[in-house]
Design an enzyme around this catalytic site. Structure first.
Site, PDB file in Angstrom:
ATOM      1  N   HIS A 183       0.846  -1.195   0.000  1.00 29.21           N
ATOM      2  CA  HIS A 183       0.000   0.000   0.000  1.00 29.21           C
ATOM      3  C   HIS A 183       0.880   1.243   0.000  1.00 29.21           C
ATOM      4  O   HIS A 183       2.036   1.199   0.443  1.00 29.21           O
ATOM      5  CB  HIS A 183      -0.898  -0.019   1.240  1.00 29.21           C
ATOM      6  CG  HIS A 183      -1.889   1.087   1.307  1.00 29.21           C
ATOM      7  ND1 HIS A 183      -1.616   2.289   1.926  1.00 29.21           N
ATOM      8  CD2 HIS A 183      -3.152   1.189   0.822  1.00 29.21           C
ATOM      9  CE1 HIS A 183      -2.670   3.073   1.833  1.00 29.21           C
ATOM     10  NE2 HIS A 183      -3.616   2.441   1.168  1.00 29.21           N
ATOM     11  N   THR A 185       1.285   3.628   1.803  1.00 28.41           N
ATOM     12  CA  THR A 185       1.849   4.074   3.084  1.00 28.41           C
ATOM     13  C   THR A 185       3.025   3.217   3.542  1.00 28.41           C
ATOM     14  O   THR A 185       3.645   3.525   4.562  1.00 28.41           O
ATOM     15  CB  THR A 185       0.771   4.043   4.181  1.00 28.41           C
ATOM     16  OG1 THR A 185       0.233   2.714   4.254  1.00 28.41           O
ATOM     17  CG2 THR A 185      -0.348   5.030   3.884  1.00 28.41           C
ATOM     18  N   LYS A 186       3.344   2.139   2.815  1.00 29.83           N
ATOM     19  CA  LYS A 186       4.397   1.228   3.244  1.00 29.83           C
ATOM     20  C   LYS A 186       5.762   1.649   2.690  1.00 29.83           C
ATOM     21  O   LYS A 186       5.869   2.557   1.873  1.00 29.83           O
ATOM     22  CB  LYS A 186       4.058  -0.199   2.794  1.00 29.83           C
ATOM     23  CG  LYS A 186       2.720  -0.708   3.310  1.00 29.83           C
ATOM     24  CD  LYS A 186       2.645  -0.688   4.824  1.00 29.83           C
ATOM     25  CE  LYS A 186       1.399  -1.376   5.373  1.00 29.83           C
ATOM     26  NZ  LYS A 186       0.152  -0.632   5.129  1.00 29.83           N
ATOM     27  N   ASN A 187       6.810   0.968   3.123  1.00 31.09           N
ATOM     28  CA  ASN A 187       8.166   1.303   2.672  1.00 31.09           C
ATOM     29  C   ASN A 187       8.329   1.087   1.174  1.00 31.09           C
ATOM     30  O   ASN A 187       8.939   1.900   0.473  1.00 31.09           O
ATOM     31  CB  ASN A 187       9.194   0.436   3.401  1.00 31.09           C
ATOM     32  CG  ASN A 187       9.222   0.684   4.897  1.00 31.09           C
ATOM     33  OD1 ASN A 187       8.203   0.985   5.508  1.00 31.09           O
ATOM     34  ND2 ASN A 187      10.388   0.546   5.501  1.00 31.09           N
ATOM     35  N   ILE A 189       6.129   0.237  -2.323  1.00 27.95           N
ATOM     36  CA  ILE A 189       4.732   0.467  -2.667  1.00 27.95           C
ATOM     37  C   ILE A 189       4.410   0.115  -4.122  1.00 27.95           C
ATOM     38  O   ILE A 189       5.282   0.051  -4.978  1.00 27.95           O
ATOM     39  CB  ILE A 189       4.340   1.944  -2.417  1.00 27.95           C
ATOM     40  CG1 ILE A 189       5.111   2.880  -3.366  1.00 27.95           C
ATOM     41  CG2 ILE A 189       4.589   2.328  -0.963  1.00 27.95           C
ATOM     42  CD1 ILE A 189       4.643   4.325  -3.324  1.00 27.95           C
TER      43      ILE A 189
END
Length: 378
Positions: A183, A185-187, A189
């Site tokens: 997603h 918001t992850k490291n 993406i």
């Protein structure tokens, strides 16, 4: 406004997506899907990897693979995102919520064994903030009682667990199955996106069938069968090649991404430690058995009022900080189904945890402003 999150682009995403479009194969399981899956297997030692359209899909696949049936019990932390729970509820499971640790929002490993009954089927530890749960304890319990372990590693890419034997293992490589998120918001993406890691290879063949809508289509294209058909339950879990191509550009730059995020995380930690102690605010905790992938930087305030003041103060300076999970055992959907146990640590994180802006493109001047606003708190 300094946002809470800003997706990072390496510069190669559009190029690889263009290439994917012009290969003439846009549906899933093409060139880039296979490159990504192979990269994960070789880099982190996972048994078999299948890209999915989300971490939620990967968890739902895991629930099907371990054959969750109505009435089966699944132990998981209450302080987690709803997808962790939904995947098993959809198969008819009864959720048994565990409390969080006092020193970290992850599951309290010491509380798990007491929650086991003859109906328990699985334990689902969540590696909150990319910081490992104590997997030796969890795997020992699972082996003792014949349970499956599904690691919710949504936030845990490129993070590790150091076992009591001294061996360093990638999170997601320890349980029978594991689910990752890509997603935005992850490291790492791809907008939306996820992956199922299959470490117990008894599930590998069936996982591929479930992934391909319950058909043996993948085996057909490899020439292993002369025709394909509907052989099991399944759904359309695999992403398009466009998503996989975007993801490949991110994987190529993971070392640079991780280095930058760790620099930002360490700056927060070093600059805020004394201030936090003065204001009775807890800093993030990383146990000796865990590494830190700098997925997030959070603070645990002493009460909800202090957290509200902190968020409001940052917002008045055009800085967006957020809180997130509400204890699932107190959610409108599940409160009436919970067994009534008090889970004080989960509720404390619900009321007191706040996340600061954390992303690759956070400029030094911006981070200095965030820190200054916090340090000016009286």
């Amino acid at each position: 406004m300094i946002p809470f999150n800003k997706p990072f682009l390496t510069g190669k995403e559009a190029h690889y997506m263009y290439d994917a479009v012009h290969t003439g194969k846009l549906s899933g399981n093409g060139k880039y899907t296979q490159k990504c899956q192979k990269w994960f297997e070789e880099t982190y030692g996972f048994g078999k990897c299948l890209l999915t359209t989300s971490c939620t899909d990967a968890l739902e696949m895991a629930a099907i693979l371990i054959d969750i049936q109505p009435g089966d019990e699944v132990i998981l932390p209450s302080y987690t995102f709803v997808s962790t729970a939904n995947a098993f509820v959809l198969r008819g499971a009864k959720l048994v919520f565990a409390d969080s640790r006092k020193d970290h929002p992850g599951i309290d490993e010491s509380s798990i064994e007491a929650l086991i009954t003859p109906k328990t089927k699985a334990i689902v530890p969540v590696h909150y903030a990319g910081v490992a749960c104590d997997m030796d304890i969890i795997m020992d319990i699972a082996q003792k009682y014949g349970l499956f372990v599904v690691e919710d590693a949504a936030q845990a890419i490129d993070s590790y667990y150091i076992g009591r034997d001294g061996v360093k293992r990638a999170l997601g490589s320890i349980g029978h199955l594991a689910a990752f998120s890509f997603h935005e918001t992850k490291n790492i993406i791809s907008g939306e996106g996820g992956m199922l890691a299959i470490n117990d290879l008894q599930f590998a063949k069936r996982a591929e069938i479930i992934w391909e809508k319950g058909t043996n289509r993948s085996s057909f294209f490899r020439g292993e069968v002369d025709k394909y058909g509907w052989v099991d339950v399944g759904s359309s879990f695999l992403p398009s090649e466009v998503i996989a191509a975007f993801l490949w550009a991110q994987f190529e730059n993971i070392q640079d991404i991780q280095k930058r995020r760790c620099t930002i995380w360490n700056t927060y930690y070093n600059e805020l430690t004394s201030w936090a102690e003065k204001h009775e605010i807890r800093m993030p905790f990383v146990p000796d058995f865990a590494s830190n992938n700098a997925h997030m930087f959070y603070l645990v305030c002493k009460d909800v009022e202090q957290r509200t003041r902190l968020i409001d103060r940052l917002k008045s300076n055009s800085i967006l900080a957020v809180f997130h999970y509400i204890s699932l055992h107190k959610s409108p959907f599940y409160e009436g189904k919970h067994d009534g146990r008090n889970l004080p640590e989960s509720d404390r994180y619900t009321d007191c945890l706040v996340r600061l802006p954390m992303y690759y493109d956070l400029e030094q001047e911006q981070q200095e402003l965030i820190i200054k606003v916090l340090l000016d708190e009286k």
